[in-house]
Design an enzyme around this catalytic site. Structure first.
Site, PDB file in Angstrom:
ATOM      1  N   HIS A 125       0.834  -1.209   0.000  1.00 21.99           N
ATOM      2  CA  HIS A 125       0.000   0.000   0.000  1.00 21.99           C
ATOM      3  C   HIS A 125       0.865   1.254   0.000  1.00 21.99           C
ATOM      4  O   HIS A 125       0.543   2.246  -0.651  1.00 21.99           O
ATOM      5  CB  HIS A 125      -0.950   0.001   1.203  1.00 21.99           C
ATOM      6  CG  HIS A 125      -0.287   0.221   2.521  1.00 21.99           C
ATOM      7  ND1 HIS A 125       0.450  -0.761   3.164  1.00 21.99           N
ATOM      8  CD2 HIS A 125      -0.215   1.321   3.315  1.00 21.99           C
ATOM      9  CE1 HIS A 125       0.923  -0.286   4.302  1.00 21.99           C
ATOM     10  NE2 HIS A 125       0.550   0.969   4.414  1.00 21.99           N
ATOM     11  N   TYR A 126       1.984   1.194   0.696  1.00 25.72           N
ATOM     12  CA  TYR A 126       2.916   2.324   0.770  1.00 25.72           C
ATOM     13  C   TYR A 126       3.590   2.537  -0.589  1.00 25.72           C
ATOM     14  O   TYR A 126       3.645   3.673  -1.097  1.00 25.72           O
ATOM     15  CB  TYR A 126       3.944   2.042   1.859  1.00 25.72           C
ATOM     16  CG  TYR A 126       5.112   2.992   1.929  1.00 25.72           C
ATOM     17  CD1 TYR A 126       4.969   4.277   2.462  1.00 25.72           C
ATOM     18  CD2 TYR A 126       6.368   2.601   1.484  1.00 25.72           C
ATOM     19  CE1 TYR A 126       6.051   5.135   2.532  1.00 25.72           C
ATOM     20  CE2 TYR A 126       7.455   3.453   1.555  1.00 25.72           C
ATOM     21  CZ  TYR A 126       7.288   4.714   2.082  1.00 25.72           C
ATOM     22  OH  TYR A 126       8.364   5.561   2.157  1.00 25.72           O
ATOM     23  N   LEU A 127       4.087   1.473  -1.179  1.00 29.51           N
ATOM     24  CA  LEU A 127       4.752   1.586  -2.468  1.00 29.51           C
ATOM     25  C   LEU A 127       3.773   2.034  -3.551  1.00 29.51           C
ATOM     26  O   LEU A 127       4.125   2.793  -4.460  1.00 29.51           O
ATOM     27  CB  LEU A 127       5.387   0.245  -2.845  1.00 29.51           C
ATOM     28  CG  LEU A 127       6.534  -0.214  -1.946  1.00 29.51           C
ATOM     29  CD1 LEU A 127       6.960  -1.637  -2.322  1.00 29.51           C
ATOM     30  CD2 LEU A 127       7.722   0.726  -2.028  1.00 29.51           C
TER      31      LEU A 127
END
Length: 212
Positions: A125-127
């Site tokens: 989700h961060y990437l």
């Protein structure tokens, strides 16, 4: 240049203020709370301004020549906050810079942001948020540089790095050295409209960036 720093109170941001204190640039540090200002000015901020990346920052950015986005919710926060800051906050700042005629934008992203599905499941989700922000910047028409560090550490910087448009090893890099790379990017025309990975290495920061 008069440089607007989003994420100035973060760890990379604080290192960047210290590095910029000995440069020809002036740093305008964005803070969310007034009590953060004095400490950042001690570190090297020329001035501090109040603002929130989840809202309009146009007045805080007025008069700046460049933006450095080193803010972040961190890879271990929930998806909602990551989208609010790392994706939507970055996109909003890119659009604001363009609307205000600020042409230079430097983004701190992450290695492998271009292929989030290949990252650890807990970081995807961060990437993904980083990728979306990066792509928006690349398509904005601004003069951009996207810096993609490997695994961040709090070790003292060595002043030596390895940089490339694509590095195979997802190695470590101290946050202090990332800040040094950001300052080198501000001073290097050869980083215009470039995306590159950076980890610890054997080449002095200024030389490594100059060889891109």
């Amino acid at each position: 240049m008069h440089v607007f720093i989003a994420g100035a109170n973060g760890q990379i941001g604080q290192h960047l203020l210290q590095e910029m204190a000995n440069s020809d640039h002036e740093a305008r540090a964005l803070v969310r709370h007034p009590d953060q200002g004095p400490e950042l000015q001690k570190l090297g901020a020329t001035e501090t301004v109040l603002g929130d990346l989840e809202h309009d920052c146009s007045e805080a950015m007025r008069g700046c020549d460049a933006v450095v986005f080193t803010a972040g919710s961190g890879p271990h926060t929930g998806p909602d906050k990551t989208i609010d800051v790392d994706q939507d906050g970055a996109i909003r700042l890119v659009d604001t810079a363009k609307a205000m005629g600020i042409k230079r934008f430097i983004m701190v992203s992450s290695m492998r942001a271009e292929e989030p599905e290949k990252g650890p499941e807990k970081l995807q989700h961060y990437l993904r948020a980083k990728r979306n922000a990066d792509e928006h910047l690349k398509n904005s028409g601004l003069n951009y540089t996207i810096v993609r560090p490997g695994r961040l550490t709090n070790d003292d910087g060595t002043g030596k790095v390895a940089v490339s448009e694509r590095l195979d090893s997802f190695a470590e890099i101290p946050r202090q050295d990332v800040a040094r790379v950001l300052l080198a990017v501000l001073d290097s025309d050869n980083t215009d409209n470039r995306v590159f990975d950076v980890v610890s290495g054997d080449t002095p920061v200024v030389d490594a960036v100059a060889k891109l």
